[in-house]
Design a protein around this motif. Structure first.
Motif, PDB file in Angstrom:
ATOM      1  N   ASP A 247      -6.077   2.228   9.865  1.00 52.34           N
ATOM      2  CA  ASP A 247      -4.817   2.597   9.217  1.00 52.34           C
ATOM      3  C   ASP A 247      -3.913   1.376   9.116  1.00 52.34           C
ATOM      4  N   ILE A 248      -3.207   1.244   8.011  1.00 54.77           N
ATOM      5  CA  ILE A 248      -2.292   0.120   7.825  1.00 54.77           C
ATOM      6  C   ILE A 248      -1.090   0.252   8.762  1.00 54.77           C
ATOM      7  N   PHE A 249      -0.631   1.480   8.946  1.00 57.98           N
ATOM      8  CA  PHE A 249       0.473   1.723   9.871  1.00 57.98           C
ATOM      9  C   PHE A 249       0.337   3.145  10.421  1.00 57.98           C
ATOM     10  N   SER A 250       1.027   3.403  11.512  1.00 56.49           N
ATOM     11  CA  SER A 250       0.991   4.729  12.133  1.00 56.49           C
ATOM     12  C   SER A 250       2.043   5.631  11.479  1.00 56.49           C
ATOM     13  N   GLN A 251       1.905   6.914  11.675  1.00 54.97           N
ATOM     14  CA  GLN A 251       2.887   7.851  11.134  1.00 54.97           C
ATOM     15  C   GLN A 251       4.254   7.636  11.781  1.00 54.97           C
ATOM     16  N   LYS A 252       4.237   7.217  13.047  1.00 55.87           N
ATOM     17  CA  LYS A 252       5.490   6.946  13.746  1.00 55.87           C
ATOM     18  C   LYS A 252       6.218   5.771  13.094  1.00 55.87           C
ATOM     19  N   THR A 253       5.460   4.718  12.788  1.00 56.19           N
ATOM     20  CA  THR A 253       6.040   3.541  12.138  1.00 56.19           C
ATOM     21  C   THR A 253       6.608   3.894  10.769  1.00 56.19           C
ATOM     22  N   TYR A 254       5.866   4.700  10.029  1.00 58.05           N
ATOM     23  CA  TYR A 254       6.321   5.094   8.688  1.00 58.05           C
ATOM     24  C   TYR A 254       7.587   5.946   8.766  1.00 58.05           C
ATOM     25  N   LYS A 255       7.649   6.826   9.752  1.00 47.00           N
ATOM     26  CA  LYS A 255       8.836   7.674   9.903  1.00 47.00           C
ATOM     27  C   LYS A 255      10.061   6.824  10.216  1.00 47.00           C
ATOM     28  N   LEU A 256       9.896   5.838  11.110  1.00 45.08           N
ATOM     29  CA  LEU A 256      11.008   4.944  11.436  1.00 45.08           C
ATOM     30  C   LEU A 256      11.453   4.159  10.208  1.00 45.08           C
ATOM     31  N   LEU A 257      10.475   3.773   9.368  1.00 44.00           N
ATOM     32  CA  LEU A 257      10.788   3.028   8.149  1.00 44.00           C
ATOM     33  C   LEU A 257      11.618   3.878   7.182  1.00 44.00           C
ATOM     34  N   THR A 258      11.166   5.104   6.948  1.00 35.22           N
ATOM     35  CA  THR A 258      11.857   5.966   5.979  1.00 35.22           C
ATOM     36  C   THR A 258      13.233   6.410   6.468  1.00 35.22           C
ATOM     37  N   GLU A 259      13.431   6.447   7.789  1.00 36.85           N
ATOM     38  CA  GLU A 259      14.723   6.861   8.330  1.00 36.85           C
ATOM     39  C   GLU A 259      15.699   5.697   8.494  1.00 36.85           C
ATOM     40  N   SER A 260      15.235   4.479   8.212  1.00 35.01           N
ATOM     41  CA  SER A 260      16.101   3.302   8.300  1.00 35.01           C
ATOM     42  C   SER A 260      16.793   3.056   6.964  1.00 35.01           C
ATOM     43  N   ASP A 261      17.509   1.941   6.857  1.00 38.56           N
ATOM     44  CA  ASP A 261      18.183   1.594   5.590  1.00 38.56           C
ATOM     45  C   ASP A 261      17.286   0.775   4.671  1.00 38.56           C
ATOM     46  N   ILE A 262      16.028   0.557   5.067  1.00 39.81           N
ATOM     47  CA  ILE A 262      15.117  -0.262   4.268  1.00 39.81           C
ATOM     48  C   ILE A 262      14.854   0.332   2.884  1.00 39.81           C
ATOM     49  N   PRO A 263      14.554   1.644   2.762  1.00 42.95           N
ATOM     50  CA  PRO A 263      14.352   2.196   1.404  1.00 42.95           C
ATOM     51  C   PRO A 263      15.551   1.949   0.489  1.00 42.95           C
ATOM     52  N   HIS A 264      16.774   2.036   1.020  1.00 46.85           N
ATOM     53  CA  HIS A 264      17.975   1.793   0.212  1.00 46.85           C
ATOM     54  C   HIS A 264      18.040   0.331  -0.223  1.00 46.85           C
ATOM     55  N   LYS A 265      17.709  -0.580   0.679  1.00 48.35           N
ATOM     56  CA  LYS A 265      17.709  -2.005   0.341  1.00 48.35           C
ATOM     57  C   LYS A 265      16.691  -2.309  -0.761  1.00 48.35           C
ATOM     58  N   LEU A 266      15.550  -1.633  -0.697  1.00 48.95           N
ATOM     59  CA  LEU A 266      14.513  -1.854  -1.705  1.00 48.95           C
ATOM     60  C   LEU A 266      14.968  -1.356  -3.080  1.00 48.95           C
ATOM     61  N   VAL A 267      15.707  -0.258  -3.104  1.00 46.40           N
ATOM     62  CA  VAL A 267      16.238   0.252  -4.374  1.00 46.40           C
ATOM     63  C   VAL A 267      17.226  -0.742  -4.971  1.00 46.40           C
ATOM     64  N   ILE A 268      18.041  -1.350  -4.117  1.00 46.12           N
ATOM     65  CA  ILE A 268      19.006  -2.364  -4.575  1.00 46.12           C
ATOM     66  C   ILE A 268      18.268  -3.547  -5.200  1.00 46.12           C
ATOM     67  N   ILE A 269      17.161  -3.980  -4.572  1.00 42.89           N
ATOM     68  CA  ILE A 269      16.368  -5.086  -5.112  1.00 42.89           C
ATOM     69  C   ILE A 269      15.800  -4.702  -6.477  1.00 42.89           C
ATOM     70  N   ALA A 270      15.350  -3.456  -6.598  1.00 41.25           N
ATOM     71  CA  ALA A 270      14.810  -2.985  -7.881  1.00 41.25           C
ATOM     72  C   ALA A 270      15.866  -3.067  -8.979  1.00 41.25           C
ATOM     73  N   ARG A 271      17.087  -2.683  -8.665  1.00 43.53           N
ATOM     74  CA  ARG A 271      18.182  -2.752  -9.642  1.00 43.53           C
ATOM     75  C   ARG A 271      18.445  -4.192 -10.055  1.00 43.53           C
ATOM     76  N   GLN A 272      18.442  -5.093  -9.088  1.00 49.86           N
ATOM     77  CA  GLN A 272      18.673  -6.519  -9.380  1.00 49.86           C
ATOM     78  C   GLN A 272      17.581  -7.084 -10.273  1.00 49.86           C
ATOM     79  N   GLN A 273      16.341  -6.680 -10.020  1.00 46.99           N
ATOM     80  CA  GLN A 273      15.235  -7.158 -10.847  1.00 46.99           C
ATOM     81  C   GLN A 273      15.348  -6.639 -12.290  1.00 46.99           C
ATOM     82  N   LEU A 274      15.800  -5.403 -12.439  1.00 43.01           N
ATOM     83  CA  LEU A 274      16.001  -4.858 -13.777  1.00 43.01           C
ATOM     84  C   LEU A 274      17.096  -5.600 -14.531  1.00 43.01           C
ATOM     85  N   GLN A 275      18.155  -5.908 -13.824  1.00 39.57           N
ATOM     86  CA  GLN A 275      19.270  -6.647 -14.455  1.00 39.57           C
ATOM     87  C   GLN A 275      18.821  -8.045 -14.888  1.00 39.57           C
ATOM     88  N   GLN A 276      18.032  -8.691 -14.053  1.00 42.11           N
ATOM     89  CA  GLN A 276      17.552 -10.032 -14.394  1.00 42.11           C
ATOM     90  C   GLN A 276      16.603 -10.021 -15.584  1.00 42.11           C
TER      91      GLN A 276
END
Length: 411
Positions: free
Chosen positions: A380-409
């Protein structure tokens, strides 16, 4: 079981053995099997030919000829016909199973990279029957249902990470030989399992074809993507922005490093690649930017074009830095797909030119199914515990911000 009596003409058999042993054994087998068919008919009817019996269940209705291919040649059998109930024989039941196994083996040989011409020769040696190259290809069409079911299956659950790439194969079309792009999507699901989630053939890699491919994945249920990794093909970047506008793009660091170093003088390429690797392995984005600036300062006078490439593509190649450090290595390149493409090329070398697009999808799709089974058994690339911690952090929001910046560029 009915009693079986086989009558052989001694003089005829001895004559056959003197002239042609293969023909003798073929004749022996044919006579023996015809005797078995007569015995089976008598058993099912409860009566011998012309016999009057109160136990008789049906009456005979002549015979029909049927060819049977064996290892010692083709033989012709006289199959009894019954008037009311169909005649049944174990001979053809067993033959059907053997024939199905043979077809399966022929298809498997082609999938594993054996040319259809060689497969035809092997079958001729085993069965004494000639099969044309086109016949072998036609038999492989039995794979279609399996491949299409795999290719069009619903995508259930989330696939937070996706890799995209395409590789080219030669295909005959309208009496010409052209290159077709086989697009492949390689994902990691929310359980941490890697999976080949889609593939299809297109005339070329364009914005329109990549848009069509990604849209087909979305219609099958692809969702929950956090990041997409690929090389810098314009068609992929455009399609990602249209189909998944909230998903950031990670430029494959392996391809990016190669793009940069190839623009530098040859004598500096090895050293430059080493410094780029150290930059990619930075622990933070700030550290990576410092190393980038140092590389540009060092090489700007001797590899100006390469440094421009580094400067312009750096941020897109560092999207992965938003992830936890232990997860970055698996998603910073599309090397998993590169290795998969190498395997597809190896399997297709014996085929050379595919007769049509359907055969390309059929055979390479079969290889992808096989490889997917192997991939699913890997770690497995990561455990379910690791994935849960990832989704509950602010990382998904940061990634969305990067996506917006890439679209603008890109606008």
């Amino acid at each position: 079981m009915a009693q079986l009596n086989i009558t052989l003409n001694q003089e005829e058999i001895l004559q056959l053995l003197c002239n042609d042993r293969d023909e003798a054994f073929r004749q022996l087998l044919q006579d023996s099997l015809n005797s078995i068919l007569k015995a089976e008919s008598a058993e099912q009817l409860k009566a011998e030919p012309y016999e009057r019996s109160a136990e008789r269940t049906d009456s005979r209705n002549g015979t029909r000829e049927r060819d049977l291919t064996t290892r010692i040649g083709k033989i012709t059998l006289s199959v009894p016909r019954h008037r009311n109930k169909p005649f049944k024989t174990m001979i053809f039941d067993n033959y059907s199973r053997s024939e199905a196994a043979l077809i399966s083996c022929m298809a498997e040989m082609v999938v594993n990279g054996v040319s259809t011409r060689k497969v035809a020769k092997v079958v001729e040696t085993l069965c004494g029957e000639t099969y044309s190259k086109s016949t072998v290809s036609d038999l492989c069409k039995d794979l279609d249902d399996t491949v299409n079911e795999f290719r069009n299956r619903p995508l259930e659950g989330s696939y937070p990470f996706l890799e995209l790439d395409a590789t080219y194969f030669k295909v005959r079309e309208n009496h010409r030989i052209i290159s077709k792009a086989l697009m492949i999507a390689f994902g990691v699901n929310d359980q941490g399992k890697r999976e080949i989630i889609g593939f299809d053939a297109y005339p070329a890699e364009t914005r329109e074809t990549w848009n069509s491919f990604l849209s087909s994945l979305k219609s099958r249920g692809l969702n929950g993507i956090l990041m997409i990794t690929s090389d810098s093909h314009d068609g992929i970047r455009s399609a990602v922005g249209k189909v998944f506008p909230r998903v950031p793009w990670q430029r494959c660091q392996f391809h990016f490093s190669r793009n940069i170093s190839e623009k530098a003088p040859k004598k500096y390429q090895a050293g430059l690649r080493s410094e780029l690797t150290a930059m990619f392995n930075s622990k933070s984005i700030d550290e990576a930017r410092q190393k980038r600036d140092a590389i540009i300062e060092e090489y700007k006078d001797i590899a100006e074009t390469a440094m421009t490439c580094l400067d312009e593509g750096f941020e897109d190649s560092m999207t992965v830095m938003t992830l936890p450090q232990l997860m970055r290595r698996d998603f910073r390149t599309s090397n998993h797909l590169e290795r998969l493409n190498e395997e597809l090329k190896r399997r297709s070398n014996a085929i050379g030119i595919f007769p049509n697009t359907a055969s390309l999808i059929r055979l390479m799709g079969s290889v992808l199914i096989e490889r997917n089974d192997v991939i699913q058994q890997s770690r497995d690339i990561f455990s379910q515990k690791t994935y849960k911690l990832l989704t509950e952090s602010d990382i998904p929001h940061k990634l969305v911000i990067i996506a917006r910046q890439q679209l603008q560029q890109a606008a």
